[in-house]
Design an enzyme around this catalytic site. Structure first.
Site, PDB file in Angstrom:
ATOM      1  N   CYS A 137      31.046  57.611  20.421  1.00  0.00           N
ATOM      2  CA  CYS A 137      32.323  58.333  20.492  1.00  0.00           C
ATOM      3  C   CYS A 137      32.078  59.767  20.039  1.00  0.00           C
ATOM      4  O   CYS A 137      31.746  60.020  18.884  1.00  0.00           O
ATOM      5  CB  CYS A 137      33.319  57.605  19.581  1.00  0.00           C
ATOM      6  SG  CYS A 137      34.924  58.377  19.575  1.00  0.00           S
ATOM      7  N   CYS A 382      39.656  55.280  15.409  1.00  0.00           N
ATOM      8  CA  CYS A 382      40.368  56.327  16.152  1.00  0.00           C
ATOM      9  C   CYS A 382      41.352  57.044  15.239  1.00  0.00           C
ATOM     10  O   CYS A 382      42.103  56.406  14.510  1.00  0.00           O
ATOM     11  CB  CYS A 382      41.235  55.732  17.254  1.00  0.00           C
ATOM     12  SG  CYS A 382      40.372  54.846  18.487  1.00  0.00           S
TER      13      CYS A 382
HETATM   14  N1  SAH Z   1      42.249  64.141  22.176  1.00  0.00           N
HETATM   15  C1  SAH Z   1      41.922  63.132  23.073  1.00  0.00           C
HETATM   16  C2  SAH Z   1      40.741  62.273  22.653  1.00  0.00           C
HETATM   17  C3  SAH Z   1      40.598  61.911  21.201  1.00  0.00           C
HETATM   18  S1  SAH Z   1      41.634  60.714  20.454  1.00  0.00           S
HETATM   19  C4  SAH Z   1      43.114  62.256  23.336  1.00  0.00           C
HETATM   20  O1  SAH Z   1      44.118  62.413  22.659  1.00  0.00           O
HETATM   21  O2  SAH Z   1      43.038  61.453  24.266  1.00  0.00           O
HETATM   22  C5  SAH Z   1      41.100  59.099  21.018  1.00  0.00           C
HETATM   23  C6  SAH Z   1      42.267  58.089  21.039  1.00  0.00           C
HETATM   24  O3  SAH Z   1      42.663  57.683  19.705  1.00  0.00           O
HETATM   25  C7  SAH Z   1      43.506  58.678  21.675  1.00  0.00           C
HETATM   26  O4  SAH Z   1      44.106  57.763  22.549  1.00  0.00           O
HETATM   27  C8  SAH Z   1      44.391  58.921  20.478  1.00  0.00           C
HETATM   28  O5  SAH Z   1      45.722  59.030  20.859  1.00  0.00           O
HETATM   29  C9  SAH Z   1      44.073  57.732  19.621  1.00  0.00           C
HETATM   30  N2  SAH Z   1      44.476  57.887  18.211  1.00  0.00           N
HETATM   31  C10 SAH Z   1      44.649  59.017  17.521  1.00  0.00           C
HETATM   32  N3  SAH Z   1      45.053  58.745  16.259  1.00  0.00           N
HETATM   33  C11 SAH Z   1      45.115  57.409  16.135  1.00  0.00           C
HETATM   34  C12 SAH Z   1      45.433  56.522  15.059  1.00  0.00           C
HETATM   35  N4  SAH Z   1      45.757  56.973  13.878  1.00  0.00           N
HETATM   36  N5  SAH Z   1      45.389  55.203  15.310  1.00  0.00           N
HETATM   37  C13 SAH Z   1      45.014  54.727  16.527  1.00  0.00           C
HETATM   38  N6  SAH Z   1      44.701  55.520  17.572  1.00  0.00           N
HETATM   39  C14 SAH Z   1      44.745  56.847  17.386  1.00  0.00           C
END
Ligand code: SAH
Ligand code: SF4
Length: 410
Positions: A137, A382
């Site tokens: 990732c 994530c």
């Molecule tokens: N900026 C991009 C990629 C990075 S985030 C995007 O938003 O797609 C990767 C994934 O993790 C995204 O789907 C995001 O929404 C999710 N994510 C972010 N914060 C999170 C959290 N606290 N818990 C679970 N998923 C989360």
């Protein structure tokens, strides 16, 4: 689902710190072939007529063999190796920390040197081993300009975009640490099989919005998928976006990797709150861009990520609306249990609610895997990644660990 947390034995272990990239020497990592050729010629160390051949040689050493020192390129003359070394760098970033979770997930904190007037930056990269595959990732920015309300990265200011070199270096350094490059005594030019690799897949799902750093992400991913180098299939590379609509068509046309959309809500009112970029590019436009994504079929689907937030987006009405919204798009829906962070007002949906939501979607004919939280004991899940500038204070970290032990987000 539970994940055992072994907080008593800190998973951190000292990582070796290879030489840091000297900021003053340009790196040869992360350059498209033509740009590398130009640089070599302009430096006066390779004649124009040899440039293509030299690039081919370097490409093999850098991306098939994974060398990080010109001295190891034993089929290149000593003089040329010395000239390369005094003009350019191919060193890895400094590994500030390497943590290994009790589920095998690894997280690295990398430091990249200052650029121009900026200062050194630190970013995190996570490796998730699974049965038969391993996913890296990768981060695309330090922080993020967007402010998704459930995302820890969204609370951090954008420090800067990462360069193509820095994006690619995450992959190269992870492969070094995982033993994914061939041994030094493998004959030059030997073909290294793609099977059995530790890093079989990459996802642009670390920190940052990759489509707000389009050119660097494109260059890095085209190098990662180049058949004469790292040779990762584009089917095994996924770019996740919060929905930067104008760049979605370009992603399909110019990069051609798999697409994931951070959807998280089935209607505009809710999505405006969770993923504020929705106010600029509402669902109608986002769905149109998805429908137009090239090459979609049952075998090549868009992944829609959906974070499960208790009493926010997790009702069966939401599931019903979601199915309606995605009608006609080859899709899979990836349900992500919310990962908490200090200061958040959200909670993860109860496990039964997540399963009920998943069953509903499954019955409607969509694959809807629930993403198993990985590496929680090392805060690798994530939305928990962070940059040096925003490293959690000890008190915050303890609070988060307490939240996770109390069962939030399980
Ligand atoms: N900026 C991009 C990629 C990075 S985030 C995007 O938003 O797609 C990767 C994934 O993790 C995204 O789907 C995001 O929404 C999710 N994510 C972010 N914060 C999170 C959290 N606290 N818990 C679970 N998923 C989360
Ligand atoms: Fe940025 Fe993605 Fe987090 Fe939104 S979810 S703030 S786009 S990293």
């Amino acid at each position: 689902m539970t994940l055992s947390l072994d907080l008593s034995s800190p998973a951190a272990r000292p990582a070796p710190s290879p030489r840091a990239i000297p900021a003053e020497k340009p790196s040869l990592i992360g350059l498209a072939r033509d740009d590398m050729a130009q640089l070599l010629v302009r430096a006066g160390i390779v004649p124009e007529r040899q440039a293509k051949m030299r690039v081919q040689q370097l490409w093999h050493w850098l991306y098939v063999r994974g060398v990080s020192d010109f001295a190891d390129m034993f089929n290149i003359s000593k003089d040329l190796r010395a000239a390369l070394a005094s003009n350019f760098s191919i060193a890895r970033p400094e590994i500030v920390e390497e943590q290994i979770s009790n589920d095998g997930t690894r997280k690295w904190l990398f430091r990249f040197p200052a650029r121009g007037a900026g200062r050194a930056v630190e970013i995190e990269t996570v490796y998730i081993p699974e049965e038969g595959r391993g996913t890296l990732c990768i981060s695309s920015q330090v922080g993020c300009t967007l402010t998704c309300s459930f995302c820890h990265t969204g609370t951090q200011k954008l420090v800067r975009n990462l360069t193509a070199e820095e994006i690619l270096s995450q992959l190269l350094t992870a492969r070094d640490r995982l033993g994914d490059f061939p041994d030094r005594d493998t004959p030059a030019g030997a073909i290294v099989p793609a099977e059995g690799r530790k890093v079989s897949n990459i996802v642009m799902m670390g920190m940052g919005e990759p489509l707000y750093n389009f050119e660097a992400v494109k260059t890095a991913l085209l190098i990662a998928s180049d058949g004469d180098g790292l040779a990762l299939s584009k089917r095994r590379i996924t770019l996740s976006t919060s929905g930067v609509v104008p760049e979605i068509a370009r992603t399909g046309a110019e990069i051609g990797v798999m697409l994931a959309i951070s959807l998280h809500a089935p209607n505009d009112d809710l999505r405006d709150l969770l993923v504020p970029i929705n106010k600029k590019y509402p669902l109608k436009d986002l769905m149109a861009a998805c429908r137009a994504y090239p090459g979609l079929s049952n075998a090549k689907r868009i992944t829609f990520e959906y974070v499960m937030l208790k009493d926010v987006n997790d009702s069966l009405d939401d599931a019903r609306a979601l199915i309606k919204l995605l009608k006609g798009i080859p899709a899979k829906i990836n349900l992500i249990p919310f990962n908490p962070w200090p200061g958040t007002n959200y909670q993860c949906s109860d496990w039964e609610t997540i399963e009920r939501f998943a069953d509903f979607i499954n019955n409607a004919g969509y694959a809807s895997p629930i993403r198993t939280p990985r590496g929680r004991d090392i805060l690798a899940a994530c939305g928990q990644l962070k940059s040096e500038s925003e490293r959690m204070k000890k008190t915050e970290r303890l609070a988060l660990e307490a939240m996770m032990i109390a069962g939030h987000g399980e």
